[in-house]
Scaffold this motif. Sequence first.
Motif, PDB file in Angstrom:
ATOM      1  N   UNK A   1       6.872 -11.089   6.331  1.00 18.61           N
ATOM      2  CA  UNK A   1       6.686  -9.587   5.630  1.00 18.61           C
ATOM      3  C   UNK A   1       7.158  -9.616   4.543  1.00 18.61           C
ATOM      4  N   UNK A   2       6.196  -9.743   3.720  1.00 13.63           N
ATOM      5  CA  UNK A   2       6.759  -8.917   1.886  1.00 13.63           C
ATOM      6  C   UNK A   2       6.183  -7.913   1.376  1.00 13.63           C
ATOM      7  N   UNK A   3       6.884  -7.424   1.378  1.00 16.71           N
ATOM      8  CA  UNK A   3       5.930  -5.646   0.707  1.00 16.71           C
ATOM      9  C   UNK A   3       5.283  -5.905  -0.305  1.00 16.71           C
ATOM     10  N   UNK A   4       5.366  -6.999  -1.220  1.00 14.06           N
ATOM     11  CA  UNK A   4       4.379  -7.155  -2.132  1.00 14.06           C
ATOM     12  C   UNK A   4       3.106  -7.697  -2.449  1.00 14.06           C
ATOM     13  N   UNK A   5       3.067  -8.432  -0.847  1.00 13.79           N
ATOM     14  CA  UNK A   5       2.141  -8.730  -0.459  1.00 13.79           C
ATOM     15  C   UNK A   5       1.898  -8.164   0.771  1.00 13.79           C
ATOM     16  N   UNK A   6       0.685  -6.807   0.761  1.00 18.79           N
ATOM     17  CA  UNK A   6       0.491  -5.825   1.545  1.00 18.79           C
ATOM     18  C   UNK A   6       0.353  -6.861   3.057  1.00 18.79           C
ATOM     19  N   UNK A   7      -1.402  -7.147   2.204  1.00 14.85           N
ATOM     20  CA  UNK A   7      -1.537  -7.998   3.709  1.00 14.85           C
ATOM     21  C   UNK A   7      -0.674  -8.032   4.630  1.00 14.85           C
ATOM     22  N   UNK A   8       0.377  -8.718   4.460  1.00 11.96           N
ATOM     23  CA  UNK A   8       0.913  -9.105   5.299  1.00 11.96           C
ATOM     24  C   UNK A   8       2.157  -8.116   6.219  1.00 11.96           C
ATOM     25  N   UNK A   9       1.934  -5.963   6.015  1.00 18.06           N
ATOM     26  CA  UNK A   9       2.230  -4.931   5.733  1.00 18.06           C
ATOM     27  C   UNK A   9       1.106  -4.852   7.071  1.00 18.06           C
ATOM     28  N   UNK A  10       0.137  -5.327   6.621  1.00 12.69           N
ATOM     29  CA  UNK A  10      -0.619  -4.521   7.638  1.00 12.69           C
ATOM     30  C   UNK A  10      -1.081  -5.358   8.492  1.00 12.69           C
ATOM     31  N   UNK A  11      -0.913  -7.255   8.279  1.00 19.89           N
ATOM     32  CA  UNK A  11      -0.696  -8.495   9.464  1.00 19.89           C
ATOM     33  C   UNK A  11       0.148  -7.709  10.410  1.00 19.89           C
ATOM     34  N   UNK A  12       1.126  -7.323  10.178  1.00 25.38           N
ATOM     35  CA  UNK A  12       2.714  -7.339  12.304  1.00 25.38           C
ATOM     36  C   UNK A  12       2.595  -5.977  12.681  1.00 25.38           C
ATOM     37  N   UNK A  13       1.135  -4.638  11.764  1.00 22.88           N
ATOM     38  CA  UNK A  13       1.155  -3.784  12.119  1.00 22.88           C
ATOM     39  C   UNK A  13      -0.073  -3.374  13.515  1.00 22.88           C
ATOM     40  N   UNK A  14      -1.025  -4.438  13.225  1.00 21.83           N
ATOM     41  CA  UNK A  14      -1.945  -5.279  13.949  1.00 21.83           C
ATOM     42  C   UNK A  14      -1.294  -6.077  14.973  1.00 21.83           C
ATOM     43  N   UNK A  15      -0.526  -6.649  14.849  1.00 24.15           N
ATOM     44  CA  UNK A  15      -0.237  -7.802  15.761  1.00 24.15           C
ATOM     45  C   UNK A  15       0.652  -6.585  16.884  1.00 24.15           C
ATOM     46  N   UNK A  16       1.769  -5.829  16.490  1.00 27.31           N
ATOM     47  CA  UNK A  16       2.470  -4.864  17.500  1.00 27.31           C
ATOM     48  C   UNK A  16       1.444  -3.362  17.821  1.00 27.31           C
ATOM     49  N   UNK A  17       0.220  -3.314  17.084  1.00 27.59           N
ATOM     50  CA  UNK A  17      -0.778  -2.611  17.593  1.00 27.59           C
ATOM     51  C   UNK A  17      -1.354  -2.653  18.737  1.00 27.59           C
ATOM     52  N   UNK A  18      -1.473  -4.015  18.980  1.00 24.50           N
ATOM     53  CA  UNK A  18      -1.386  -5.214  19.984  1.00 24.50           C
ATOM     54  C   UNK A  18      -0.441  -5.269  21.244  1.00 24.50           C
ATOM     55  N   UNK A  19       0.739  -5.712  21.017  1.00 22.65           N
ATOM     56  CA  UNK A  19       1.428  -5.628  22.040  1.00 22.65           C
ATOM     57  C   UNK A  19       1.148  -4.133  23.125  1.00 22.65           C
ATOM     58  N   UNK A  20       1.553  -3.674  21.807  1.00 22.19           N
ATOM     59  CA  UNK A  20       1.226  -1.730  22.488  1.00 22.19           C
ATOM     60  C   UNK A  20       0.448  -1.397  23.143  1.00 22.19           C
ATOM     61  N   UNK A  21      -0.716  -2.348  22.825  1.00 23.22           N
ATOM     62  CA  UNK A  21      -1.818  -1.591  23.807  1.00 23.22           C
ATOM     63  C   UNK A  21      -2.973  -1.113  22.988  1.00 23.22           C
ATOM     64  N   UNK A  22      -2.900  -0.619  21.781  1.00 20.52           N
ATOM     65  CA  UNK A  22      -3.417  -0.344  21.042  1.00 20.52           C
ATOM     66  C   UNK A  22      -4.799  -0.990  20.101  1.00 20.52           C
TER      67      UNK A  22
END
Length: 298
Positions: free
Chosen positions: A183-204
């Motif tokens: 995750x690199x805050x200067x590359x916002x798409x990496x933040x979305x990517x990590x959120x999507x992975x976590x949302x999947x892990x948590x059943x969202x």
Amino acid sequence: MIKSFSDLMKQAKASGPKKVAVAVAQDEVVLEALSEAAAEKIATPILFGDKAAIEEAAKKAKVDIRGWEINDIKDMAQASKAAVKAVSSGEADFLMKGLVATSIFLKAVLDKEVGLRTGRLLSHVAVMEMKLYPKLFLLTDGGMNVKPDLMAKVDIINNAVGISRKLGVENPKVAVLTAIETVNPDMPETIDASHLAKMNERGQIKGCLVDGPLALDLAVSAEAAAHKKVKSLVAGDADIFLTPEIASGNMLAKGLIYLGGAQAAGLIAGAGKPVVMLSRSDSKQQKLNSIALGVVSC
Ligand code: COD
């Protein structure tokens, strides 16, 4: 499980023929692909567009369109709208884009009165086959949503998962593509990517396995992931590649087709009925693949 376009064609033959409404059909390559689809008994064309131009294109392409229904509408927006209406009213089973600009076609698909809206986000999915990858894979969204936010990306994943299921992949692996795997805050798409992975892990996000951020080398190569010491159940085995926005998705898809020799098919997912949408410059084979994908998605 459908692992190649030849498998897809076999499946389409088993499910067809389905009626396809073609918006702005005055295109030689579109008519050639439809003629082959009709001969293979996967689709029955209903054409919308400028009748004289359709007949001229058919003559040039040496396609016999006698017996095909032609709705003579010269204006491209009106022809697109009429083709969409034929599908939303149930007269046809699915829709196909002809020689019309994508935005005009999509505006008809999204038309509030006759369109194919479902209340969900619609998104573009390219299905691809390449010699160096052992199965069909989906690339999304290089065709419709210009700059999706996080929740739009959730819908785009869900739409692609629906298409994967039609291809017989029950629990597809989704690689959220970025330039790096951290995750690199200067590359916002990496933040979305990590959120999507976590949302999947948590059943969202259900019915698939999502991982990201992943660079393309890791998504397609388990060796590259091992080399970079990234542990991922998706790396090297992705079924779906989610790109951050339309430009990278479009460039990746066209790069794979034009420079990598990929075979492709294109569809708008999330609509009330399948919508076959490819680039006007795509080959006859890509168009035939897309018609088969439309039939199998009905
Ligand atoms: N799914 C569902 N509804 C949508 C979507 C979508 N993806 N996009 C827009 N809508 C709805 C909106 O909620 C609204 O009600 C209405 O449609 C109009 O929305 P606008 O004003 O934001 O959108 P438009 O009509 O100006 O444009 C929508 C397009 C899909 C035409 C536009 O986003 C577009 O041109 N996308 C890029 C297409 C393209 O050029 N692709 C090139 C590669 S082939």
